[in-house]
Design a protein around this motif. Structure first.
Motif, PDB file in Angstrom:
ATOM      1  N   TYR A  80       0.846  -1.200   0.000  1.00 60.47           N
ATOM      2  CA  TYR A  80       0.000   0.000   0.000  1.00 60.47           C
ATOM      3  C   TYR A  80       0.886   1.257   0.000  1.00 60.47           C
ATOM      4  CZ  TYR A  80      -3.278   3.467   1.957  1.00 60.47           C
ATOM      5  OH  TYR A  80      -4.035   4.589   2.187  1.00 60.47           O
ATOM      6  N   VAL A  81       1.891   1.257   0.857  1.00 59.43           N
ATOM      7  CA  VAL A  81       2.801   2.404   0.939  1.00 59.43           C
ATOM      8  C   VAL A  81       3.563   2.570  -0.373  1.00 59.43           C
ATOM      9  CG1 VAL A  81       4.872   3.269   2.082  1.00 59.43           C
ATOM     10  CG2 VAL A  81       3.020   2.295   3.450  1.00 59.43           C
ATOM     11  N   ASP A  82       4.051   1.463  -0.929  1.00 61.13           N
ATOM     12  CA  ASP A  82       4.781   1.527  -2.197  1.00 61.13           C
ATOM     13  C   ASP A  82       3.900   2.113  -3.302  1.00 61.13           C
ATOM     14  OD1 ASP A  82       7.058   0.467  -1.086  1.00 61.13           O
ATOM     15  OD2 ASP A  82       6.707  -1.573  -1.819  1.00 61.13           O
ATOM     16  N   PHE A  83       2.626   1.713  -3.320  1.00 65.82           N
ATOM     17  CA  PHE A  83       1.716   2.242  -4.331  1.00 65.82           C
ATOM     18  C   PHE A  83       1.580   3.758  -4.192  1.00 65.82           C
ATOM     19  CE2 PHE A  83      -2.413   3.827  -5.588  1.00 65.82           C
ATOM     20  CZ  PHE A  83      -2.532   3.354  -6.881  1.00 65.82           C
ATOM     21  N   GLY A  84       1.416   4.231  -2.976  1.00 71.20           N
ATOM     22  CA  GLY A  84       1.253   5.666  -2.744  1.00 71.20           C
ATOM     23  C   GLY A  84       2.426   6.475  -3.253  1.00 71.20           C
ATOM     24  N   PHE A  85       3.643   5.970  -3.042  1.00 76.31           N
ATOM     25  CA  PHE A  85       4.824   6.694  -3.486  1.00 76.31           C
ATOM     26  C   PHE A  85       5.050   6.547  -4.989  1.00 76.31           C
ATOM     27  CE2 PHE A  85       6.351   6.118   1.056  1.00 76.31           C
ATOM     28  CZ  PHE A  85       6.104   7.445   1.390  1.00 76.31           C
ATOM     29  N   ALA A  86       4.655   5.415  -5.547  1.00 72.97           N
ATOM     30  CA  ALA A  86       4.839   5.198  -6.986  1.00 72.97           C
ATOM     31  C   ALA A  86       3.807   5.967  -7.810  1.00 72.97           C
ATOM     32  CB  ALA A  86       4.761   3.705  -7.312  1.00 72.97           C
ATOM     33  N   PRO A 123       1.729   9.014  -6.779  1.00 69.82           N
ATOM     34  CA  PRO A 123       1.269  10.052  -5.851  1.00 69.82           C
ATOM     35  C   PRO A 123       0.029  10.811  -6.307  1.00 69.82           C
ATOM     36  CG  PRO A 123       3.277  10.744  -6.987  1.00 69.82           C
ATOM     37  CD  PRO A 123       3.094   9.289  -7.279  1.00 69.82           C
ATOM     38  N   ASN A 124      -0.101  11.070  -7.606  1.00 65.60           N
ATOM     39  CA  ASN A 124      -1.292  11.791  -8.075  1.00 65.60           C
ATOM     40  C   ASN A 124      -2.543  10.950  -7.914  1.00 65.60           C
ATOM     41  OD1 ASN A 124       0.025  14.136  -8.709  1.00 65.60           O
ATOM     42  ND2 ASN A 124       0.242  13.687 -10.876  1.00 65.60           N
ATOM     43  N   ILE A 145      -4.144   0.339  11.671  1.00 66.47           N
ATOM     44  CA  ILE A 145      -3.020   0.026  10.787  1.00 66.47           C
ATOM     45  C   ILE A 145      -3.094   0.866   9.516  1.00 66.47           C
ATOM     46  CG2 ILE A 145      -2.039  -1.791   9.326  1.00 66.47           C
ATOM     47  CD1 ILE A 145      -2.942  -3.783  11.550  1.00 66.47           C
ATOM     48  N   TRP A 146      -4.281   0.909   8.914  1.00 66.88           N
ATOM     49  CA  TRP A 146      -4.459   1.682   7.685  1.00 66.88           C
ATOM     50  C   TRP A 146      -4.181   3.166   7.933  1.00 66.88           C
ATOM     51  CZ3 TRP A 146      -9.827   3.489   5.735  1.00 66.88           C
ATOM     52  CH2 TRP A 146      -9.678   4.204   4.549  1.00 66.88           C
ATOM     53  N   ALA A 147      -4.716   3.700   9.027  1.00 69.13           N
ATOM     54  CA  ALA A 147      -4.540   5.120   9.325  1.00 69.13           C
ATOM     55  C   ALA A 147      -3.062   5.465   9.504  1.00 69.13           C
ATOM     56  CB  ALA A 147      -5.327   5.493  10.583  1.00 69.13           C
ATOM     57  N   THR A 148      -2.315   4.569  10.133  1.00 67.63           N
ATOM     58  CA  THR A 148      -0.887   4.815  10.337  1.00 67.63           C
ATOM     59  C   THR A 148      -0.142   4.861   9.010  1.00 67.63           C
ATOM     60  OG1 THR A 148      -0.966   3.693  12.489  1.00 67.63           O
ATOM     61  CG2 THR A 148       1.197   3.973  11.480  1.00 67.63           C
ATOM     62  N   ALA A 149      -0.397   3.887   8.151  1.00 66.11           N
ATOM     63  CA  ALA A 149       0.275   3.856   6.849  1.00 66.11           C
ATOM     64  C   ALA A 149      -0.121   5.067   6.006  1.00 66.11           C
ATOM     65  CB  ALA A 149      -0.078   2.555   6.121  1.00 66.11           C
ATOM     66  N   HIS A 150      -1.412   5.391   6.005  1.00 69.52           N
ATOM     67  CA  HIS A 150      -1.888   6.543   5.235  1.00 69.52           C
ATOM     68  C   HIS A 150      -1.232   7.831   5.712  1.00 69.52           C
ATOM     69  CE1 HIS A 150      -4.516   9.410   3.269  1.00 69.52           C
ATOM     70  NE2 HIS A 150      -4.818   9.927   4.439  1.00 69.52           N
ATOM     71  N   GLY A 151      -1.044   7.954   7.021  1.00 69.82           N
ATOM     72  CA  GLY A 151      -0.435   9.166   7.553  1.00 69.82           C
ATOM     73  C   GLY A 151       0.950   9.412   6.999  1.00 69.82           C
ATOM     74  N   VAL A 152       1.753   8.371   6.926  1.00 68.34           N
ATOM     75  CA  VAL A 152       3.112   8.522   6.409  1.00 68.34           C
ATOM     76  C   VAL A 152       3.091   8.862   4.924  1.00 68.34           C
ATOM     77  CG1 VAL A 152       5.257   7.289   5.910  1.00 68.34           C
ATOM     78  CG2 VAL A 152       4.185   7.048   8.144  1.00 68.34           C
ATOM     79  N   VAL A 153       2.291   8.128   4.156  1.00 70.05           N
ATOM     80  CA  VAL A 153       2.246   8.380   2.713  1.00 70.05           C
ATOM     81  C   VAL A 153       1.724   9.783   2.411  1.00 70.05           C
ATOM     82  CG1 VAL A 153       1.270   7.658   0.505  1.00 70.05           C
ATOM     83  CG2 VAL A 153       1.914   5.934   2.193  1.00 70.05           C
ATOM     84  N   SER A 154       0.605  10.146   3.019  1.00 74.96           N
ATOM     85  CA  SER A 154      -0.003  11.440   2.717  1.00 74.96           C
ATOM     86  C   SER A 154       0.890  12.602   3.126  1.00 74.96           C
ATOM     87  CB  SER A 154      -1.375  11.561   3.389  1.00 74.96           C
ATOM     88  OG  SER A 154      -1.270  11.458   4.790  1.00 74.96           O
ATOM     89  N   LEU A 155       1.555  12.486   4.253  1.00 74.39           N
ATOM     90  CA  LEU A 155       2.443  13.561   4.684  1.00 74.39           C
ATOM     91  C   LEU A 155       3.631  13.716   3.741  1.00 74.39           C
ATOM     92  CD1 LEU A 155       2.549  13.189   8.581  1.00 74.39           C
ATOM     93  CD2 LEU A 155       1.803  15.204   7.295  1.00 74.39           C
ATOM     94  N   MET A 156       4.216  12.607   3.357  1.00 75.40           N
ATOM     95  CA  MET A 156       5.413  12.695   2.532  1.00 75.40           C
ATOM     96  C   MET A 156       5.126  13.177   1.110  1.00 75.40           C
ATOM     97  SD  MET A 156       7.882   9.553   3.753  1.00 75.40           S
ATOM     98  CE  MET A 156       9.333  10.314   3.006  1.00 75.40           C
ATOM     99  N   ALA A 210      13.558  12.067   6.506  1.00 76.26           N
ATOM    100  CA  ALA A 210      14.638  11.081   6.528  1.00 76.26           C
ATOM    101  C   ALA A 210      14.533  10.245   5.256  1.00 76.26           C
ATOM    102  CB  ALA A 210      14.500  10.196   7.766  1.00 76.26           C
ATOM    103  N   ASP A 211      15.521   9.399   5.029  1.00 77.42           N
ATOM    104  CA  ASP A 211      15.444   8.491   3.891  1.00 77.42           C
ATOM    105  C   ASP A 211      14.091   7.780   3.917  1.00 77.42           C
ATOM    106  OD1 ASP A 211      16.742   6.673   1.752  1.00 77.42           O
ATOM    107  OD2 ASP A 211      16.057   5.256   3.297  1.00 77.42           O
ATOM    108  N   ARG A 212      13.417   7.784   2.760  1.00 81.52           N
ATOM    109  CA  ARG A 212      12.040   7.291   2.727  1.00 81.52           C
ATOM    110  C   ARG A 212      11.912   5.848   3.205  1.00 81.52           C
ATOM    111  NH1 ARG A 212       9.135   7.166  -2.923  1.00 81.52           N
ATOM    112  NH2 ARG A 212       9.877   5.010  -2.980  1.00 81.52           N
ATOM    113  N   GLN A 213      12.747   4.956   2.662  1.00 75.99           N
ATOM    114  CA  GLN A 213      12.623   3.551   3.041  1.00 75.99           C
ATOM    115  C   GLN A 213      12.940   3.334   4.510  1.00 75.99           C
ATOM    116  OE1 GLN A 213      11.304   1.212   0.864  1.00 75.99           O
ATOM    117  NE2 GLN A 213      11.078   0.204   2.861  1.00 75.99           N
ATOM    118  N   THR A 214      13.923   4.089   5.016  1.00 74.43           N
ATOM    119  CA  THR A 214      14.256   3.984   6.438  1.00 74.43           C
ATOM    120  C   THR A 214      13.086   4.432   7.291  1.00 74.43           C
ATOM    121  OG1 THR A 214      16.606   4.391   6.004  1.00 74.43           O
ATOM    122  CG2 THR A 214      15.835   4.777   8.249  1.00 74.43           C
ATOM    123  N   LEU A 215      12.440   5.515   6.878  1.00 66.85           N
ATOM    124  CA  LEU A 215      11.292   6.024   7.624  1.00 66.85           C
ATOM    125  C   LEU A 215      10.131   5.038   7.575  1.00 66.85           C
ATOM    126  CD1 LEU A 215      10.038   8.357   9.209  1.00 66.85           C
ATOM    127  CD2 LEU A 215       9.338   9.381   7.045  1.00 66.85           C
TER     128      LEU A 215
END
Length: 209
Positions: A104-110, A112-113, A169-180, A189-194
């Protein structure tokens, strides 16, 4: 579907390449919807971006609401397919759960629009297509996540209401993707590390028997 710049407008394609043209329309519309909002994203702007007349664009889509719906449908379909593949894996539930969130996170970064349009669109604009797709397809996506959480609870790896745990779980993942993707100017920080740190902390902190 990747982001495109203003300088990447294409020329008219010869007859017989309609499928390729349709994809170009969706890609251009993604960016224009994000940059100008639904109201500001006119058919003329989208048509100009891909080197079509407005009349020619209407041969592919009846209106911009249909374009938004197609973008959302495609995005959710990709996520649903990725989730289903992980759900069918012969692996412990918690491992499958983490892989789902990772995907899910990978999709958000790949994409973004597309992510912005299906998860960050304003309510008034979401009524033009994103909201229907979120209910129809997003609901199924969450159901798969919730079922995997339920498997982990049944296996004794997690404790609690599967629906509540899945939402957290979903809210936590969404928070990181949406903020970044919406605050690129922040010194992240480095995205993958974060992302790895977020996932480690989230799964370590989930309630267990």
């Amino acid at each position: 579907m990747s982001d495109v710049s203003n300088s990447s407008r294409t020329t008219r394609k010869p007859k017989g390449e309609g499928h390729s043209r349709r994809g170009e329309i969706l890609t251009a519309a993604e960016r224009i919807f994000v940059e100008h909002g639904y109201e500001g994203a006119t058919i003329r702007k989208i048509a100009d971006e891909v080197g079509l007349s407005s009349t020619a664009l209407y041969m592919h889509f009846p209106d911009k609401g249909a374009i938004l719906q197609e973008i959302c449908r495609d995005a959710f379909s990709r996520l649903i397919a990725a989730n289903a593949a992980v759900a069918d894996e012969d692996a412990p539930p918690v491992r499958r759960l983490r892989r789902m969130i990772d995907g899910y996170v990978d999709f958000g970064f790949a994409h973004p629009n597309a992510y912005r349009l299906i998860y960050l669109t304003r309510p008034v604009e979401a009524r033009e297509g994103a909201q229907d797709m979120a209910r129809e397809l997003g609901g199924g996506l969450f159901t798969t996540l919730e079922a995997t959480v339920a498997d982990a609870v049944t296996a004794g790896d997690l404790k609690g209401d599967p629906s509540v745990l899945a939402q957290a779980i979903w809210a936590t993942a969404h928070g990181v993707v949406s903020l970044m993707i919406t605050k690129p100017y922040f010194p992240w920080a480095d995205r993958q590390t974060l992302v790895d740190t977020m996932l480690d902390a989230m799964f370590a902190g989930l309630p267990r028997p």
